[in-house]
Design a protein around this motif. Structure first.
Motif, short mmCIF file in Angstrom:
data_model
loop_
_atom_site.label_atom_id
_atom_site.label_comp_id
_atom_site.label_asym_id
_atom_site.label_seq_id
_atom_site.Cartn_x
_atom_site.Cartn_y
_atom_site.Cartn_z
N HIS A 107 -21.23 25.33 39.77
CA HIS A 107 -21.06 26.48 38.53
C HIS A 107 -20.08 27.74 39.39
O HIS A 107 -19.45 28.48 38.94
CB HIS A 107 -22.24 27.54 39.28
N GLY A 108 -18.85 27.03 40.36
CA GLY A 108 -17.71 27.27 40.33
C GLY A 108 -17.85 27.57 41.89
O GLY A 108 -18.57 27.78 42.48
N GLY A 109 -16.29 28.18 42.41
CA GLY A 109 -16.24 28.56 43.60
C GLY A 109 -14.50 28.74 43.90
O GLY A 109 -14.15 29.06 42.92
N ALA A 110 -14.34 28.13 44.87
CA ALA A 110 -12.69 27.50 44.55
C ALA A 110 -12.58 26.73 43.29
O ALA A 110 -11.15 27.16 43.12
CB ALA A 110 -12.29 27.37 46.00
N GLY A 111 -13.38 25.88 43.32
CA GLY A 111 -12.64 24.95 42.09
C GLY A 111 -13.27 26.20 40.27
O GLY A 111 -14.21 26.88 40.54
N ALA A 112 -13.19 24.63 39.13
CA ALA A 112 -13.48 25.77 38.02
C ALA A 112 -15.09 25.63 38.50
O ALA A 112 -15.92 24.32 38.39
CB ALA A 112 -13.04 24.53 37.24
N ALA B 167 -16.25 16.11 27.78
CA ALA B 167 -16.27 15.27 27.83
C ALA B 167 -15.91 14.03 28.82
O ALA B 167 -14.94 14.22 29.61
CB ALA B 167 -15.78 14.60 25.76
N LEU B 168 -17.37 13.29 28.56
CA LEU B 168 -16.88 12.14 29.60
C LEU B 168 -15.47 11.63 30.49
O LEU B 168 -15.14 11.59 31.34
CB LEU B 168 -17.89 10.81 29.81
N GLN B 169 -15.26 11.33 28.77
CA GLN B 169 -13.65 10.61 29.29
C GLN B 169 -12.56 11.91 29.82
O GLN B 169 -11.69 11.16 30.72
CB GLN B 169 -12.87 10.30 28.01
N GLY B 170 -12.60 12.80 29.47
CA GLY B 170 -11.62 13.99 29.88
C GLY B 170 -12.37 13.80 31.74
O GLY B 170 -11.72 14.70 32.00
N VAL C 204 -10.36 13.90 37.60
CA VAL C 204 -10.52 13.49 38.51
C VAL C 204 -9.68 12.45 39.20
O VAL C 204 -8.96 12.34 40.37
CB VAL C 204 -12.65 13.09 38.73
N ARG C 205 -8.32 11.76 38.30
CA ARG C 205 -8.45 10.32 38.84
C ARG C 205 -6.86 11.11 38.51
O ARG C 205 -5.82 10.73 39.61
CB ARG C 205 -7.72 9.58 37.23
N LYS C 206 -6.30 11.83 37.71
CA LYS C 206 -4.89 12.91 37.43
C LYS C 206 -5.34 14.36 37.43
O LYS C 206 -5.04 15.12 36.34
CB LYS C 206 -4.07 12.98 36.66
N PRO C 207 -5.45 15.37 38.87
CA PRO C 207 -5.52 16.86 38.26
C PRO C 207 -4.96 17.36 38.44
O PRO C 207 -3.72 17.43 38.23
CB PRO C 207 -6.48 17.20 39.57
N PRO C 208 -4.77 18.42 37.08
CA PRO C 208 -3.57 19.40 36.76
C PRO C 208 -3.48 19.96 38.40
O PRO C 208 -3.79 20.17 38.99
CB PRO C 208 -4.48 20.37 35.52
N THR D 67 -6.71 14.76 44.44
CA THR D 67 -7.35 12.84 43.09
C THR D 67 -7.60 12.04 43.68
O THR D 67 -7.21 11.97 45.32
CB THR D 67 -5.66 12.52 43.48
N PHE D 68 -8.95 12.16 43.55
CA PHE D 68 -9.81 10.91 43.83
C PHE D 68 -9.31 9.57 42.73
O PHE D 68 -9.61 9.68 41.43
CB PHE D 68 -11.54 11.18 42.99
N SER D 69 -9.41 8.46 44.29
CA SER D 69 -9.14 7.42 42.98
C SER D 69 -10.10 6.80 42.91
O SER D 69 -11.07 6.90 42.81
CB SER D 69 -7.77 6.35 43.70
N SER D 70 -10.39 5.29 41.89
CA SER D 70 -11.46 4.79 42.09
C SER D 70 -11.43 3.53 42.80
O SER D 70 -12.78 3.09 42.95
CB SER D 70 -10.58 3.72 40.48
#
Ligand code: HEC
Length: 117
Positions: A49-54, A62-65, A70-74, A80-83
């Motif tokens: 439900h959010g806090g410091a993050g959205a 959608a899953l792809q987005g 997660v791979r390249k946060p705005p 960044t969390f790599s695979s």
């Protein structure tokens, strides 16, 4: 012999269809565990439900987005969390968990809050 071959093909077809249906679903229970283990909760809250993050739940993008962010946060405080840290399959489970969270009820649908007004 022909009948046997035909039955074998039909059976294979059913198995393939079932595998296809099962693939995108994701594992809600595992996703909930990973959400806590990988620290997503610390910024987005245990229920997304959010806090410091959205605010991500109840209806995440959608899953792809989701995976792409997660791979390249705005530009934000999100790391960044790599695979290597979180796999696509794990993110799919987290996404399934976030999708399983019910929508917050309207104030008018909460009897106790209506009694106060
Ligand atoms: C240190 C805090 C922090 C952590 C930890 C964190 N995030 Fe975020 N996240 C943010 C912030 C801040 C944003 C908002 C970015 C923006 O829109 O500018 C965000 C945005 C997002 C978005 C985009 C939401 C939307 O609908 O626009 C997704 C998806 C997301 N995070 C997933 C995750 C996942 C999954 C994890 C754990 C692997 C995680 N985050 C861990 C801070 C964090």
């Amino acid at each position: 012999m022909k009948k046997l071959l035909l039955s074998a093909f039909l059976l294979l077809g059913c198995v393939a269809m079932q595998a296809q249906n099962a693939a995108p679903a994701g594992n809600v229970e595992n996703g909930k565990k990973l959400w806590a283990k990988d620290n997503c909760y610390s910024c987005h809250g245990f229920d997304g439900h959010g806090g410091a993050g959205a605010k991500i739940a109840p209806k995440p993008i959608a899953l792809q987005g989701f995976i792409a962010i997660v791979r390249k946060p705005p530009k934000s405080n999100m790391p960044t969390f790599s695979s290597k840290v979180v796999s696509d399959a794990e993110l799919r489970d987290m996404w399934a968990y976030l999708n399983s969270i019910p929508a917050t009820p309207d104030v008018k649908d909460i009897p106790l809050l209506n009694a106060i007004q």
